[in-house]
Design a protein around this motif. Structure first.
Motif, PDB file in Angstrom:
ATOM      1  N   VAL A 105       0.841  -1.204   0.000  1.00 33.98           N
ATOM      2  CA  VAL A 105       0.000   0.000   0.000  1.00 33.98           C
ATOM      3  C   VAL A 105       0.872   1.249   0.000  1.00 33.98           C
ATOM      4  O   VAL A 105       0.626   2.184  -0.765  1.00 33.98           O
ATOM      5  CB  VAL A 105      -0.962   0.004   1.197  1.00 33.98           C
ATOM      6  N   VAL A 106       1.902   1.293   0.831  1.00 34.77           N
ATOM      7  CA  VAL A 106       2.736   2.499   0.877  1.00 34.77           C
ATOM      8  C   VAL A 106       3.532   2.662  -0.414  1.00 34.77           C
ATOM      9  O   VAL A 106       3.802   3.776  -0.841  1.00 34.77           O
ATOM     10  CB  VAL A 106       3.666   2.519   2.106  1.00 34.77           C
ATOM     11  N   VAL A 107       3.892   1.566  -1.054  1.00 39.78           N
ATOM     12  CA  VAL A 107       4.598   1.679  -2.335  1.00 39.78           C
ATOM     13  C   VAL A 107       3.638   2.157  -3.427  1.00 39.78           C
ATOM     14  O   VAL A 107       3.998   2.958  -4.277  1.00 39.78           O
ATOM     15  CB  VAL A 107       5.241   0.329  -2.719  1.00 39.78           C
ATOM     16  N   THR A 108       2.424   1.689  -3.376  1.00 39.01           N
ATOM     17  CA  THR A 108       1.441   2.096  -4.387  1.00 39.01           C
ATOM     18  C   THR A 108       1.046   3.559  -4.231  1.00 39.01           C
ATOM     19  O   THR A 108       0.884   4.283  -5.221  1.00 39.01           O
ATOM     20  CB  THR A 108       0.185   1.215  -4.291  1.00 39.01           C
ATOM     21  N   THR A 109       0.908   4.006  -2.995  1.00 39.57           N
ATOM     22  CA  THR A 109       0.421   5.361  -2.738  1.00 39.57           C
ATOM     23  C   THR A 109       1.530   6.369  -2.461  1.00 39.57           C
ATOM     24  O   THR A 109       1.332   7.569  -2.631  1.00 39.57           O
ATOM     25  CB  THR A 109      -0.530   5.370  -1.538  1.00 39.57           C
ATOM     26  N   GLY A 110       2.676   5.878  -1.982  1.00 36.69           N
ATOM     27  CA  GLY A 110       3.734   6.794  -1.559  1.00 36.69           C
ATOM     28  C   GLY A 110       3.405   7.502  -0.268  1.00 36.69           C
ATOM     29  O   GLY A 110       4.066   8.481   0.098  1.00 36.69           O
ATOM     30  N   ARG A 111       2.394   7.015   0.450  1.00 34.25           N
ATOM     31  CA  ARG A 111       1.929   7.689   1.664  1.00 34.25           C
ATOM     32  C   ARG A 111       2.389   6.930   2.902  1.00 34.25           C
ATOM     33  O   ARG A 111       2.191   5.735   3.018  1.00 34.25           O
ATOM     34  CB  ARG A 111       0.404   7.786   1.664  1.00 34.25           C
TER      35      ARG A 111
END
Length: 125
Positions: A105-111
């Motif tokens: 998820v963090v890789v997909t969103t950068g968040r």
């Protein structure tokens, strides 16, 4: 309070390598995800890589096979080894930590919930 400090950025020629480091402190989560995102001027932030507390890793397609994320738990330090750098890798690179979201998820969103001040990476052709 979570504190993240990046280092290791610089200027290299295309095909070169850099290793980024992120010193982390102030967190007490037993499960978390740490990683890197980048942002170039005028562009959206992009997740680069992440590693979860169990050691599982996630990478953006654009860096697979070239970048490697790792962590030294004894030193509370996160690393990003960047090889075969390309001009399109030029960006400010930020270290992030998130106690809830998984790596994909963090890789997909950068968040991330927490992030540092960033370190600049410039790749010339």
């Amino acid at each position: 309070q979570v504190h993240l400090v990046e280092s290791g950025g610089g200027s290299v020629q295309s095909g070169g390598s850099l290793r980024l480091s992120c010193a982390a402190s102030g967190y007490t989560y037993s499960r978390y995800c740490m990683g890197w995102f980048r942002q170039a001027p005028g562009k959206e932030r992009e997740g680069v890589a992440a590693i979860e507390s169990d050691g599982s890793t996630s990478y953006a397609d654009s860096v697979k096979g070239r970048f490697t994320i790792s962590q030294d738990n004894a030193k509370n330090t996160l690393y990003l080894q960047m090889n075969m750098l390309k001009p399109e890798d030029t960006a400010m690179y930020y270290c992030g930590l998130d106690p809830l979201r998984p790596g994909i998820v963090v890789v997909t969103t950068g968040r991330f919930a927490y992030w540092g001040q960033g370190t600049q990476v410039t790749v010339s052709s």
